[in-house]
Design a protein around this motif. Sequence first.
Motif, PDB file in Angstrom:
ATOM      1  N   ILE A 105       0.880  -1.243   0.017  1.00  0.00           N
ATOM      2  CA  ILE A 105       0.050   0.114   0.031  1.00  0.00           C
ATOM      3  C   ILE A 105       1.025   1.325  -0.052  1.00  0.00           C
ATOM      4  CG2 ILE A 105      -1.762   1.121   1.156  1.00  0.00           C
ATOM      5  CD1 ILE A 105      -1.995  -1.604   2.656  1.00  0.00           C
ATOM      6  N   GLY A 106       0.559   2.255  -0.888  1.00  0.00           N
ATOM      7  CA  GLY A 106       1.120   3.365  -0.737  1.00  0.00           C
ATOM      8  C   GLY A 106       2.663   3.347  -1.444  1.00  0.00           C
ATOM      9  N   SER A 107       2.855   2.347  -2.223  1.00  0.00           N
ATOM     10  CA  SER A 107       4.209   2.142  -2.908  1.00  0.00           C
ATOM     11  C   SER A 107       4.048   2.960  -4.351  1.00  0.00           C
ATOM     12  CB  SER A 107       4.491   0.750  -3.191  1.00  0.00           C
ATOM     13  OG  SER A 107       3.816   0.186  -4.037  1.00  0.00           O
ATOM     14  N   SER A 108       2.457   3.408  -4.707  1.00  0.00           N
ATOM     15  CA  SER A 108       2.479   3.779  -5.835  1.00  0.00           C
ATOM     16  C   SER A 108       2.873   5.219  -5.921  1.00  0.00           C
ATOM     17  CB  SER A 108       0.973   3.869  -6.488  1.00  0.00           C
ATOM     18  OG  SER A 108       0.436   4.427  -5.242  1.00  0.00           O
ATOM     19  N   PHE A 109       3.351   5.809  -4.740  1.00  0.00           N
ATOM     20  CA  PHE A 109       3.891   7.115  -4.559  1.00  0.00           C
ATOM     21  C   PHE A 109       4.948   7.026  -3.793  1.00  0.00           C
ATOM     22  CE2 PHE A 109       2.935  11.312  -3.167  1.00  0.00           C
ATOM     23  CZ  PHE A 109       2.163  11.925  -4.294  1.00  0.00           C
ATOM     24  N   ASN A 110       6.162   7.758  -4.879  1.00  0.00           N
ATOM     25  CA  ASN A 110       7.366   7.658  -4.087  1.00  0.00           C
ATOM     26  C   ASN A 110       7.797   8.828  -3.428  1.00  0.00           C
ATOM     27  OD1 ASN A 110      10.346   7.325  -3.979  1.00  0.00           O
ATOM     28  ND2 ASN A 110      10.278   6.735  -6.031  1.00  0.00           N
ATOM     29  N   LEU A 111       8.097   8.465  -2.105  1.00  0.00           N
ATOM     30  CA  LEU A 111       8.698   9.520  -1.493  1.00  0.00           C
ATOM     31  C   LEU A 111      10.015   9.548  -1.085  1.00  0.00           C
ATOM     32  CD1 LEU A 111       5.612  10.306   1.085  1.00  0.00           C
ATOM     33  CD2 LEU A 111       6.139  11.591  -0.867  1.00  0.00           C
ATOM     34  N   GLY A 112      10.737   9.118  -1.932  1.00  0.00           N
ATOM     35  CA  GLY A 112      12.215   9.108  -1.868  1.00  0.00           C
ATOM     36  C   GLY A 112      12.764   8.230  -0.749  1.00  0.00           C
ATOM     37  N   ASN A 113      13.655   8.586  -0.011  1.00  0.00           N
ATOM     38  CA  ASN A 113      14.131   7.501   1.186  1.00  0.00           C
ATOM     39  C   ASN A 113      13.220   7.219   2.047  1.00  0.00           C
ATOM     40  OD1 ASN A 113      16.485   7.169  -0.104  1.00  0.00           O
ATOM     41  ND2 ASN A 113      17.570   8.820   0.937  1.00  0.00           N
ATOM     42  N   LEU A 132       1.917   8.235   5.970  1.00  0.00           N
ATOM     43  CA  LEU A 132       2.869   9.388   5.542  1.00  0.00           C
ATOM     44  C   LEU A 132       2.590   9.936   4.156  1.00  0.00           C
ATOM     45  CD1 LEU A 132       5.448  10.758   6.888  1.00  0.00           C
ATOM     46  CD2 LEU A 132       6.766   9.407   5.209  1.00  0.00           C
ATOM     47  N   VAL A 133       1.977   8.886   3.257  1.00  0.00           N
ATOM     48  CA  VAL A 133       1.563   9.351   1.954  1.00  0.00           C
ATOM     49  C   VAL A 133       0.444   9.996   2.040  1.00  0.00           C
ATOM     50  CG1 VAL A 133       0.967   8.453  -0.220  1.00  0.00           C
ATOM     51  CG2 VAL A 133       2.924   7.446   0.738  1.00  0.00           C
ATOM     52  N   ASP A 134      -0.488   9.599   2.864  1.00  0.00           N
ATOM     53  CA  ASP A 134      -1.869  10.251   2.938  1.00  0.00           C
ATOM     54  C   ASP A 134      -1.622  11.788   3.432  1.00  0.00           C
ATOM     55  OD1 ASP A 134      -3.225   8.221   2.150  1.00  0.00           O
ATOM     56  OD2 ASP A 134      -3.777   7.353   4.093  1.00  0.00           O
ATOM     57  N   SER A 135      -0.663  11.802   4.427  1.00  0.00           N
ATOM     58  CA  SER A 135      -0.435  13.448   5.003  1.00  0.00           C
ATOM     59  C   SER A 135       0.093  14.199   3.903  1.00  0.00           C
ATOM     60  CB  SER A 135       0.088  13.542   6.518  1.00  0.00           C
ATOM     61  OG  SER A 135       1.207  12.372   6.230  1.00  0.00           O
ATOM     62  N   TYR A 136       0.985  13.821   3.188  1.00  0.00           N
ATOM     63  CA  TYR A 136       1.591  14.355   2.085  1.00  0.00           C
ATOM     64  C   TYR A 136       0.697  14.722   1.067  1.00  0.00           C
ATOM     65  CZ  TYR A 136       4.904  15.347  -1.675  1.00  0.00           C
ATOM     66  OH  TYR A 136       5.758  15.998  -2.567  1.00  0.00           O
ATOM     67  N   LYS A 137      -0.142  13.732   0.794  1.00  0.00           N
ATOM     68  CA  LYS A 137      -1.018  14.152  -0.433  1.00  0.00           C
ATOM     69  C   LYS A 137      -2.057  15.316   0.204  1.00  0.00           C
ATOM     70  CE  LYS A 137      -1.583   9.839  -2.979  1.00  0.00           C
ATOM     71  NZ  LYS A 137      -2.019   8.737  -3.119  1.00  0.00           N
ATOM     72  N   TRP A 138      -2.352  15.449   1.609  1.00  0.00           N
ATOM     73  CA  TRP A 138      -3.279  16.113   2.150  1.00  0.00           C
ATOM     74  C   TRP A 138      -2.564  17.595   2.163  1.00  0.00           C
ATOM     75  CZ3 TRP A 138      -3.879  19.131   6.511  1.00  0.00           C
ATOM     76  CH2 TRP A 138      -5.277  19.525   7.030  1.00  0.00           C
ATOM     77  N   MET A 139      -1.334  17.574   2.539  1.00  0.00           N
ATOM     78  CA  MET A 139      -0.720  18.810   2.575  1.00  0.00           C
ATOM     79  C   MET A 139      -0.583  19.487   1.128  1.00  0.00           C
ATOM     80  SD  MET A 139       0.239  19.879   5.606  1.00  0.00           S
ATOM     81  CE  MET A 139       1.261  21.014   5.108  1.00  0.00           C
ATOM     82  N   GLU A 140      -0.428  18.666   0.165  1.00  0.00           N
ATOM     83  CA  GLU A 140      -0.339  19.175  -1.214  1.00  0.00           C
ATOM     84  C   GLU A 140      -1.644  20.051  -1.565  1.00  0.00           C
ATOM     85  OE1 GLU A 140       2.297  18.892  -4.147  1.00  0.00           O
ATOM     86  OE2 GLU A 140       3.235  19.471  -2.118  1.00  0.00           O
ATOM     87  N   LYS A 141      -2.738  19.281  -0.960  1.00  0.00           N
ATOM     88  CA  LYS A 141      -3.940  19.871  -1.346  1.00  0.00           C
ATOM     89  C   LYS A 141      -4.213  21.205  -0.887  1.00  0.00           C
ATOM     90  CE  LYS A 141      -6.882  16.082  -2.806  1.00  0.00           C
ATOM     91  NZ  LYS A 141      -7.688  15.064  -2.308  1.00  0.00           N
ATOM     92  N   VAL A 142      -3.736  21.018   0.578  1.00  0.00           N
ATOM     93  CA  VAL A 142      -3.932  22.449   1.483  1.00  0.00           C
ATOM     94  C   VAL A 142      -3.206  23.392   0.776  1.00  0.00           C
ATOM     95  CG1 VAL A 142      -3.318  23.333   3.541  1.00  0.00           C
ATOM     96  CG2 VAL A 142      -4.254  21.204   3.432  1.00  0.00           C
ATOM     97  N   HIS A 143      -1.961  23.091   0.227  1.00  0.00           N
ATOM     98  CA  HIS A 143      -1.130  24.076  -0.316  1.00  0.00           C
ATOM     99  C   HIS A 143      -1.745  24.643  -1.680  1.00  0.00           C
ATOM    100  CE1 HIS A 143       2.725  25.351  -2.478  1.00  0.00           C
ATOM    101  NE2 HIS A 143       2.824  26.186  -1.276  1.00  0.00           N
ATOM    102  N   GLU A 144      -2.304  23.577  -2.366  1.00  0.00           N
ATOM    103  CA  GLU A 144      -2.737  24.006  -3.734  1.00  0.00           C
ATOM    104  C   GLU A 144      -4.183  24.980  -3.589  1.00  0.00           C
ATOM    105  OE1 GLU A 144      -5.121  21.830  -7.328  1.00  0.00           O
ATOM    106  OE2 GLU A 144      -3.938  20.499  -6.017  1.00  0.00           O
TER     107      GLU A 144
END
Length: 335
Positions: A105-113, A132-144
């Motif tokens: 799960i989540g491997s479709s999204f590469n967050l580097g190391n 981590l991937v979920d919160s990253y996507k959430w933060m990206e949306k907030v930013h956008e």
Amino acid sequence: MTTGSPFIQVWIVRLELLLVSKMTDGGGGAGTLETLHNALEAVKVLRCKVGGFFETVAGGVKSDSTGSTEDREKLFRIELQGCIHKIFENLREVDSQVAALTPPIGSSFNLGNTMFINQEVSQDRIPLYSELVDSYKWMEKVHEYSGIAGPILGQNSLKRTYFSASLNAKRRRTIASSYVVPQQSVDNSIQAIAHSYKDMEINITRPLGSNAALCITLGRTLKAVVILKGWLIEWVVVRAANEDMTKEDGTLDLWSESRYKVFQKVTDNANAAMLHFCAPTHPELSVRSFMTWLHSFITLFTQACKKCGLHLSNNMPPTWRDLRTLEPFHEECKP
Ligand SMILES: [Zn+2]
């Protein structure tokens, strides 16, 4: 193995890396490990076959075999076709083995190391990486979204706070001045407004310290609570004339809404009007305009709608008053 097209070699190495990364990402379970082992074996076989194919190509037509040149070339072509056929078979095998692997799960999204964060623990027990991937996507949306909302809100002229994003210090002082006004001048002006209407009674209390809370009684039609901050209207609630304006302890009930739909609607409209009339540069005038508008509700149940000419529409009287002409309209008849 060292021969062959560099492109094919690089491709196979990538395939192996992909499989190894799937293994390190977790996924767990003996069955998964066995599938992974089979997949790696299939890739190994494919490597050998591709290597063999290029060795054959590099060797060219064999010169020591008997027969004519044409026969030898024909044999060579058949040999190459056989090699290619086997490579395709192996490739299909690799495809099916890779498809059998369950991607973590989540491997479709590469967050580097940070992909290795789940290396030590099972993904099922502590899903660190997927969270981590979920919160990253959430933060990206907030930013956008905030990037879009910023310019839109920047166009809004209804600034009602102390702090302005504008660097114009002069304007900031002007806005702040509407909060800091002597209590006596507010009281005098409010009483003057009340006296200008014989059917409007305004009771001023200060339960919140220096800021005034007005209890307005409009004939036998409605009652309203208006909270001022300096000269700025902060809060409006409209209730029926027969509803309680005080709490059990005898203090003014500032917050509860009316139990009647009509007055709930009038409250909504009064809040819209309060924002409309807000003028930080002319705070006293904005309160006076709002009071004039609110006073027009004295005919809430007696004046027909300006558009449809009816008193009731959807069992409601005309709950909207035009902000300039003060003409009554039903919600659905608004111009
Ligand atoms: Zn109407």
